[in-house]
Design a protein around this motif. Sequence first.
Motif, PDB file in Angstrom:
ATOM      1  N   SER A 163       4.017   5.413   0.446  1.00  0.00           N
ATOM      2  CA  SER A 163       5.381   5.151   0.926  1.00  0.00           C
ATOM      3  C   SER A 163       6.283   6.367   0.790  1.00  0.00           C
ATOM      4  O   SER A 163       7.323   6.443   1.433  1.00  0.00           O
ATOM      5  N   GLY A 166       0.279  12.887  -5.627  1.00  0.00           N
ATOM      6  CA  GLY A 166       0.521  11.592  -6.260  1.00  0.00           C
ATOM      7  C   GLY A 166      -0.551  11.211  -7.245  1.00  0.00           C
ATOM      8  O   GLY A 166      -1.409  12.026  -7.544  1.00  0.00           O
ATOM      9  N   PRO A 167      -0.534   9.948  -7.750  1.00  0.00           N
ATOM     10  CA  PRO A 167       0.391   8.872  -7.406  1.00  0.00           C
ATOM     11  C   PRO A 167       1.702   8.974  -8.178  1.00  0.00           C
ATOM     12  O   PRO A 167       1.766   9.641  -9.200  1.00  0.00           O
ATOM     13  N   CYS A 168       2.739   8.289  -7.682  1.00  0.00           N
ATOM     14  CA  CYS A 168       4.017   8.293  -8.387  1.00  0.00           C
ATOM     15  C   CYS A 168       3.962   7.314  -9.555  1.00  0.00           C
ATOM     16  O   CYS A 168       2.956   6.643  -9.763  1.00  0.00           O
ATOM     17  N   GLY A 169       5.043   7.234 -10.293  1.00  0.00           N
ATOM     18  CA  GLY A 169       5.083   6.368 -11.469  1.00  0.00           C
ATOM     19  C   GLY A 169       5.265   4.896 -11.151  1.00  0.00           C
ATOM     20  O   GLY A 169       5.349   4.069 -12.045  1.00  0.00           O
ATOM     21  N   GLY A 170       5.315   4.564  -9.879  1.00  0.00           N
ATOM     22  CA  GLY A 170       5.555   3.169  -9.515  1.00  0.00           C
ATOM     23  C   GLY A 170       4.306   2.402  -9.117  1.00  0.00           C
ATOM     24  O   GLY A 170       4.383   1.233  -8.747  1.00  0.00           O
ATOM     25  N   SER A 171       3.135   3.060  -9.214  1.00  0.00           N
ATOM     26  CA  SER A 171       1.882   2.399  -8.834  1.00  0.00           C
ATOM     27  C   SER A 171       1.449   1.443  -9.936  1.00  0.00           C
ATOM     28  O   SER A 171       1.322   1.837 -11.090  1.00  0.00           O
ATOM     29  N   LYS A 172       1.265   0.169  -9.588  1.00  0.00           N
ATOM     30  CA  LYS A 172       0.897  -0.815 -10.618  1.00  0.00           C
ATOM     31  C   LYS A 172      -0.214  -1.721 -10.089  1.00  0.00           C
ATOM     32  O   LYS A 172      -0.041  -2.370  -9.059  1.00  0.00           O
ATOM     33  N   GLY A 173      -1.337  -1.729 -10.791  1.00  0.00           N
ATOM     34  CA  GLY A 173      -2.444  -2.595 -10.399  1.00  0.00           C
ATOM     35  C   GLY A 173      -2.904  -2.348  -8.967  1.00  0.00           C
ATOM     36  O   GLY A 173      -3.293  -3.271  -8.257  1.00  0.00           O
ATOM     37  N   GLY A 174      -2.834  -1.088  -8.541  1.00  0.00           N
ATOM     38  CA  GLY A 174      -3.268  -0.753  -7.188  1.00  0.00           C
ATOM     39  C   GLY A 174      -2.268  -1.119  -6.112  1.00  0.00           C
ATOM     40  O   GLY A 174      -2.577  -1.091  -4.924  1.00  0.00           O
ATOM     41  N   GLU A 206       5.111   0.378  -5.376  1.00  0.00           N
ATOM     42  CA  GLU A 206       6.364  -0.122  -5.966  1.00  0.00           C
ATOM     43  C   GLU A 206       7.276  -0.739  -4.902  1.00  0.00           C
ATOM     44  O   GLU A 206       8.137  -1.547  -5.209  1.00  0.00           O
ATOM     45  N   VAL A 207       7.084  -0.319  -3.646  1.00  0.00           N
ATOM     46  CA  VAL A 207       7.954  -0.813  -2.584  1.00  0.00           C
ATOM     47  C   VAL A 207       7.752  -2.311  -2.366  1.00  0.00           C
ATOM     48  O   VAL A 207       8.711  -3.052  -2.154  1.00  0.00           O
ATOM     49  N   ASP A 210      -3.871   5.089  -5.100  1.00  0.00           N
ATOM     50  CA  ASP A 210      -4.919   4.339  -5.797  1.00  0.00           C
ATOM     51  C   ASP A 210      -6.182   4.340  -4.926  1.00  0.00           C
ATOM     52  O   ASP A 210      -7.290   4.547  -5.427  1.00  0.00           O
TER      53      ASP A 210
END
Lengths: 222, 307
Positions: A153, A159-167, A170-171, A180
């Motif tokens: 996004s 990357g990845p940025c700090g907003g990647s969670k569980g694949g 963040e958007v 991921d």
Amino acid sequence: MIVATLKEIDEIRKMIDRYDSVLVVGCDSCVAECAAGGARETMLLASALKLSYLKDHMNPTITEAVIDRQCVDDFIDQIADQVPEHDAILSLGCGAGVQALARVYSDKAIIPALNTLFIGETQSRGVWQENCLGCGSCKLGYFGAVCPVARCSKKLMNGPCGGSKGGRCEVNPEIPCGWDLIIRRLNALGELDRLTEYVPPVDWSTSHSGGPRKVVREDQQP
Amino acid sequence: MKTESNLEKVLASGRFAVTAECGPPKGSDTAILMEKAKSLLGHIDAVNVTDNQTAIVRMSSIAACSILKNMGHEPILQMVTRDRNRIALQSDIFGAYALGISNVLCLTGDHQSFGNQKQAVGVFDLDSIQLLKTVKDMRDEEKIIGGESIQGAPKMFIGAAANPFADPVDWRVIRLAKKVNAGADFIQTQCIFNMDQFKKFMNQAVDMGLTEKTYILAGITPFKSVGMAKYMSDKVAGMDIPDELIRRMAGVPKEKQADEGIKIAVEFIQQFREIKGIAGIHVMAIEWEHKVPEILELAGLTSERQN
């Protein structure tokens, strides 16, 4: 392919109500694959419009036509006989098709029936995924064939940025994190070493940032 | 010393550094900003000024940094790549340094879909690591992107963020290494709530020799209430808040929750001081800046500060 979706009837009506006769033209390539503007969708849209006008006690002429590609003159020419009989063309082509029709039929109003979205793939039945932004300088070879420009996004190259969670991105958790996917692919290929090097700023001049692009090939010209 | 930054001096001296965050107001009211900043003055080594954090429009970070500098603060200019292309970013670095701002924190920024301008175009011409390398090249090579020479290099002390908790977790220290190799003089981490995971991350960083090359400041955010803890856990990107902490906050009566939040923050700060490779802390007391002195005092960090 180019992926598009049909506009709401109300929006289409706002654009075509002023015409007494409309030629509804489908495109049987990309937009048929994504079930937005092929032969079937053209028939359905024409019927829906007729019904909608009937309800409002209006009776414009609505004619259907379908060509294989609205972005190529040889096919566009196939409707040349029908065009003069109508005030406007309602195109179920992508943005390129709409503009090609307008170039060829320069004295005719051409109205889009679709919203053109992206270059993508049919990922499964009824699911289309954006995966190319047409940046003009393909880097997929470095990223395990997952595009950081189209699938992240934030278009991150490091990357990845700090907003990647569980694949997930963040958007929106509906969006898979592109980074991921890149890391998983390269890990599976044993090529994670490709990602440890710093990737310098992208040259966006090959993308739309450089202005509208054109490919001219003399070897292909008559 | 690479720069004239006071933060660099403090870190180079080996003193445990303290930075804190100060968010500019949504408007041009300098009184609000100065009120917040006043409570931090004299208690911290440098103050981070956020750049339209969570994609909400606020007073520009550079303007706020300049105001804070005039008050006697040592500002750290946060810069995100979400809103400006490389022309604007490099230009702003020149301008910020010309205004006497000696520290910059290079970030990508939260996606615009989080903020109050969801229809905005996301620029992302550069990513945070590319911005970091760009500022370093401006400082050390005296060149902008593309290699042209410049008149007057911005001698900025350059920072980057690190989130030890985002996924893929194994990748976090590799990304940290990329930032350090690109030229990060200091690192400020995301708010730490999962201490076990953070310790693992720090062990990896120490093993890879990264703490020899950069100063890592551990991020801390005090909870005001259990509601805030839950909100951060559910809604804020990149947070990892163990249930145990939320239960601890929920276990005290409402009127005591703020004190409990401060107590947790103080305990965490004390633990950070024991972790190898931690050079200081970064306190992000969101809309609670006036509590920072109390937290620092309770944590035994009230020794004489330069600013």
